[in-house]
Design a protein around this motif. Structure first.
Motif, mmCIF file in Angstrom:
data_model
loop_
_atom_site.group_PDB
_atom_site.id
_atom_site.type_symbol
_atom_site.label_atom_id
_atom_site.label_comp_id
_atom_site.label_asym_id
_atom_site.label_seq_id
_atom_site.Cartn_x
_atom_site.Cartn_y
_atom_site.Cartn_z
ATOM 1 N N ASP A 114 12.964 9.592 -6.753
ATOM 2 C CA ASP A 114 11.899 8.189 -7.049
ATOM 3 C C ASP A 114 11.659 6.986 -6.172
ATOM 4 O OD1 ASP A 114 14.364 7.250 -7.506
ATOM 5 O OD2 ASP A 114 14.734 6.978 -9.597
ATOM 6 N N MET A 115 12.094 6.684 -5.344
ATOM 7 C CA MET A 115 11.411 5.307 -4.664
ATOM 8 C C MET A 115 10.636 5.844 -3.230
ATOM 9 S SD MET A 115 15.144 3.515 -4.531
ATOM 10 C CE MET A 115 14.712 1.953 -3.544
ATOM 11 N N VAL A 116 9.908 4.532 -3.385
ATOM 12 C CA VAL A 116 8.986 4.764 -2.116
ATOM 13 C C VAL A 116 9.623 4.009 -1.109
ATOM 14 C CG1 VAL A 116 6.730 3.766 -0.733
ATOM 15 C CG2 VAL A 116 6.160 4.868 -3.534
ATOM 16 N N THR A 117 10.033 4.016 0.539
ATOM 17 C CA THR A 117 10.333 4.496 1.589
ATOM 18 C C THR A 117 10.154 3.294 2.093
ATOM 19 O OG1 THR A 117 10.513 6.839 2.595
ATOM 20 C CG2 THR A 117 12.214 5.978 0.408
ATOM 21 N N ALA A 118 8.549 3.600 2.435
ATOM 22 C CA ALA A 118 7.342 3.588 3.298
ATOM 23 C C ALA A 118 6.383 3.614 3.039
ATOM 24 C CB ALA A 118 8.316 4.028 5.160
ATOM 25 N N VAL A 119 5.485 2.740 3.642
ATOM 26 C CA VAL A 119 4.120 2.301 3.612
ATOM 27 C C VAL A 119 3.479 3.375 4.498
ATOM 28 C CG1 VAL A 119 2.026 1.593 3.244
ATOM 29 C CG2 VAL A 119 4.158 0.963 1.908
ATOM 30 N N GLN A 120 2.519 4.262 4.498
ATOM 31 C CA GLN A 120 2.055 4.219 6.134
ATOM 32 C C GLN A 120 0.666 3.738 6.343
ATOM 33 O OE1 GLN A 120 1.606 8.425 4.827
ATOM 34 N NE2 GLN A 120 3.484 8.752 4.628
ATOM 35 N N THR A 121 0.108 3.672 7.603
ATOM 36 C CA THR A 121 -0.760 2.467 8.268
ATOM 37 C C THR A 121 -1.410 3.177 8.997
ATOM 38 O OG1 THR A 121 -0.131 1.473 9.361
ATOM 39 C CG2 THR A 121 0.683 0.578 6.948
ATOM 40 N N ASP A 122 -2.490 2.895 8.966
ATOM 41 C CA ASP A 122 -3.475 3.790 10.744
ATOM 42 C C ASP A 122 -2.985 3.042 12.159
ATOM 43 O OD1 ASP A 122 -4.656 0.976 9.594
ATOM 44 O OD2 ASP A 122 -6.085 1.552 10.373
ATOM 45 N N LYS A 123 -1.702 1.973 11.578
ATOM 46 C CA LYS A 123 -1.291 1.924 12.981
ATOM 47 C C LYS A 123 0.092 1.728 12.785
ATOM 48 C CE LYS A 123 -4.427 -2.046 13.701
ATOM 49 N NZ LYS A 123 -5.209 -3.028 13.586
ATOM 50 N N GLY A 124 1.074 3.144 12.550
ATOM 51 C CA GLY A 124 2.655 3.085 12.145
ATOM 52 C C GLY A 124 2.706 3.048 10.078
ATOM 53 N N SER A 125 4.156 3.283 10.498
ATOM 54 C CA SER A 125 4.442 3.002 8.881
ATOM 55 C C SER A 125 5.656 2.332 9.417
ATOM 56 C CB SER A 125 5.789 4.056 9.087
ATOM 57 O OG SER A 125 6.482 4.927 8.148
ATOM 58 N N ILE A 126 5.363 1.510 8.396
ATOM 59 C CA ILE A 126 6.202 0.002 7.773
ATOM 60 C C ILE A 126 7.313 0.316 6.276
ATOM 61 C CG2 ILE A 126 6.097 -2.131 6.781
ATOM 62 C CD1 ILE A 126 2.831 -2.416 7.875
ATOM 63 N N PRO A 127 8.660 0.827 7.188
ATOM 64 C CA PRO A 127 9.686 0.452 5.691
ATOM 65 C C PRO A 127 9.260 -1.086 4.873
ATOM 66 C CG PRO A 127 10.732 -0.085 7.454
ATOM 67 C CD PRO A 127 9.459 0.561 8.594
ATOM 68 N N CYS A 128 10.243 0.257 3.501
ATOM 69 C CA CYS A 128 10.154 -0.868 1.850
ATOM 70 C C CYS A 128 11.665 -0.908 1.405
ATOM 71 C CB CYS A 128 8.891 -1.218 1.498
ATOM 72 S SG CYS A 128 8.751 0.465 0.987
ATOM 73 N N GLY A 129 11.931 -2.574 1.164
ATOM 74 C CA GLY A 129 13.146 -2.097 -0.569
ATOM 75 C C GLY A 129 12.125 -1.664 -1.556
ATOM 76 N N GLN A 130 11.826 -3.733 -1.982
ATOM 77 C CA GLN A 130 11.119 -3.420 -2.939
ATOM 78 C C GLN A 130 9.243 -3.425 -2.941
ATOM 79 O OE1 GLN A 130 11.600 -3.558 -6.502
ATOM 80 N NE2 GLN A 130 13.680 -3.160 -5.754
ATOM 81 N N LEU A 131 8.728 -3.015 -3.533
ATOM 82 C CA LEU A 131 7.576 -2.839 -2.891
ATOM 83 C C LEU A 131 6.547 -3.303 -4.370
ATOM 84 C CD1 LEU A 131 4.378 -1.771 -1.291
ATOM 85 C CD2 LEU A 131 5.130 0.954 -1.926
ATOM 86 N N MET A 132 5.538 -4.176 -3.869
ATOM 87 C CA MET A 132 4.576 -5.088 -4.598
ATOM 88 C C MET A 132 2.702 -4.412 -4.118
ATOM 89 S SD MET A 132 7.019 -6.364 -6.559
ATOM 90 C CE MET A 132 8.822 -7.037 -6.374
ATOM 91 N N ILE A 133 2.195 -3.935 -5.195
ATOM 92 C CA ILE A 133 1.805 -4.116 -4.371
ATOM 93 C C ILE A 133 0.250 -4.842 -5.889
ATOM 94 C CG2 ILE A 133 -0.840 -2.082 -4.859
ATOM 95 C CD1 ILE A 133 1.127 -0.365 -5.181
ATOM 96 N N CYS A 134 -0.812 -5.750 -4.699
ATOM 97 C CA CYS A 134 -1.080 -6.892 -4.841
ATOM 98 C C CYS A 134 -2.706 -7.004 -4.528
ATOM 99 C CB CYS A 134 -0.390 -8.391 -5.495
ATOM 100 S SG CYS A 134 1.643 -8.252 -6.070
#
Length: 415
Positions: free
Chosen positions: A230-250
């Motif tokens: 039930d967790m998001v562990t990383a954000v996939q972007t057009d320039k690679g993946s970025i790991p995350c603990g808490q993810l804040m979408i603003c």
């Protein structure tokens, strides 16, 4: 330990990073562009506890239809075959009720007053640094009997809800603007409101975060998310993946697209606004809203910014000069001896405000994902509500009691 990741480099995202940093967290920011080209730098810079009525309110539907008949009007919906637009309009219609307004006022008022105090505290701690916080209040100018009736009714509502309000005649208004004639039947003055320079605030806050070690990823388009349980562990972007603990979408008007990638519905439309700066001659003193024209005016010494319109559009980069002309025409109607020249194309700013269908922001935990929060949907009040939103998101991330109630802003209210 994975860093906290904030998606969105506008003022809401920067304040979220700021308050996470105050909690002792490692923070990174991801933005799809260069950060400076967004609603956080081109808005009116107004901090408005007086704005306690959501955009979805009685009368807005009728006004919207009448305004759409004019190419220079304050409101326009670009006709197109778009299921999301139809759904958004239907939800907006359902929420344009007196019951919704009454239910929303306490939540908006508490959020706005918290945000205003946080701005005062921020400047007290960091100094001015060009931010130009001016606690001069806000003046709502009207020229017609209909405008007077509407604004006076609102003044009664604001006073009944504990806000400071003054009803001014034309002579009172002229005393607030000694340098220029003001053509107004009267006005409503909200002394608790304030304004500042949005671009300078954004510049200072971004620089402060970088100095404190916040890593910023610009020009990164989000393509998807890595998930585990039930967790998001990383954000996939057009320039690679970025790991995350808490993810804040603003991420402003694009937050709905990110919610879709996460498997839930977050109704959102981009409401395009326009603004431009002019030399402040003769010098205006008082931040005002020209109510019949729905135009804002914010003076910063030798410069003054005029802005307005709400254009529900899927063409964020296209500038509709008729709408800019509508803003410009209002200047001479209210300030006949103000020296204004129509701005050149490069002087015109436009940006998409993130509009929820009920006129309230989304602040809080997302459905399904335990480490994902949203802070978006602030419509025309993103700057005004940014510090409070950022502080609340940092409190949620640390399982702390929120500084004001969140019931009106739950993220999954349309799921």
């Amino acid at each position: 330990m994975k860093p906290n990741l904030v998606i969105g480099g506008g003022i809401v995202g920067l304040y979220t990073a700021y308050y996470l940093l105050q909690q002792g967290e490692e923070v990174e920011i991801l933005d799809q562009g260069e950060m400076e080209v967004n609603c956080s730098t081109g808005n009116a810079g107004m901090i408005v506890p007086s704005h306690i009525v959501p955009l979805a309110s009685p009368g807005m539907i009728a006004k919207g239809f009448s305004w759409m008949l004019s190419s220079k009007s304050p409101f326009y919906i670009q006709p197109r075959l778009d299921r999301r637009l139809v759904d958004w309009c239907m939800l907006f219609y359902r929420h344009s009720t007196l019951q919704h307004v009454k239910k929303s006022i306490p939540s908006l008022k508490a959020l706005s007053l918290l945000s205003r105090q946080l701005y005062v505290d921020f400047v007290a701690e960091h100094g001015d640094n060009g931010i130009q916080l001016q606690e001069k209040g806000l003046l709502m100018l009207y020229q017609t009997k209909e405008g007077e009736k509407e604004e006076r009714e609102f003044s009664h509502l604001a006073r009944a809800n504990g806000l400071q309000v003054e009803v001014l005649g034309s002579e009172d208004i002229q005393r607030l603007e000694p340098n220029v004639e003001v053509r107004a039947r009267g006005g409503i003055y909200f002394p608790e409101d304030a304004h500042l320079s949005p671009a300078d605030l954004h510049r200072y806050l971004k620089g402060y975060l970088i100095k404190r070690g916040v890593k910023i990823h610009t020009n990164r388009a989000v393509r998807g998310f890595d998930k585990q349980g039930d967790m998001v562990t990383a954000v996939q972007t057009d320039k690679g993946s970025i790991p995350c603990g808490q993810l804040m979408i603003c991420a402003g008007a694009w937050s709905g697209d990110l919610a879709k990638m996460l498997g839930f519905r977050l109704p959102m439309m981009g409401g395009k606004g326009y603004s431009f700066e002019l030399p402040n001659q003769p010098q205006l003193q008082q931040a005002s809203i020209l109510t019949e024209a729905r135009v804002s005016q914010s003076p910063y010494g030798p410069k003054v910014r005029f802005g307005g319109t709400m254009e529900i559009s899927n063409q964020p980069q296209k500038i509709n000069l008729n709408r800019v002309q509508g803003i410009f025409d209002a200047i001479s109607r209210y300030y006949p001896d103000f020296r204004a020249e129509f701005p050149a194309d490069q002087q015109i700013w436009s940006g998409l405000r993130p509009c929820s269908p009920d006129g309230l922001p989304y602040i809080g935990k997302s459905p399904r994902w335990t480490n994902v929060c949203f802070g978006t949907g602030h419509s025309m009040m993103g700057l005004s509500l940014a510090p409070a939103t950022g502080k609340l998101l940092a409190q949620i991330a640390h399982h702390q009691s929120p500084s004001c109630p969140l019931e009106g802003f739950v993220v999954d209210r349309f799921c």
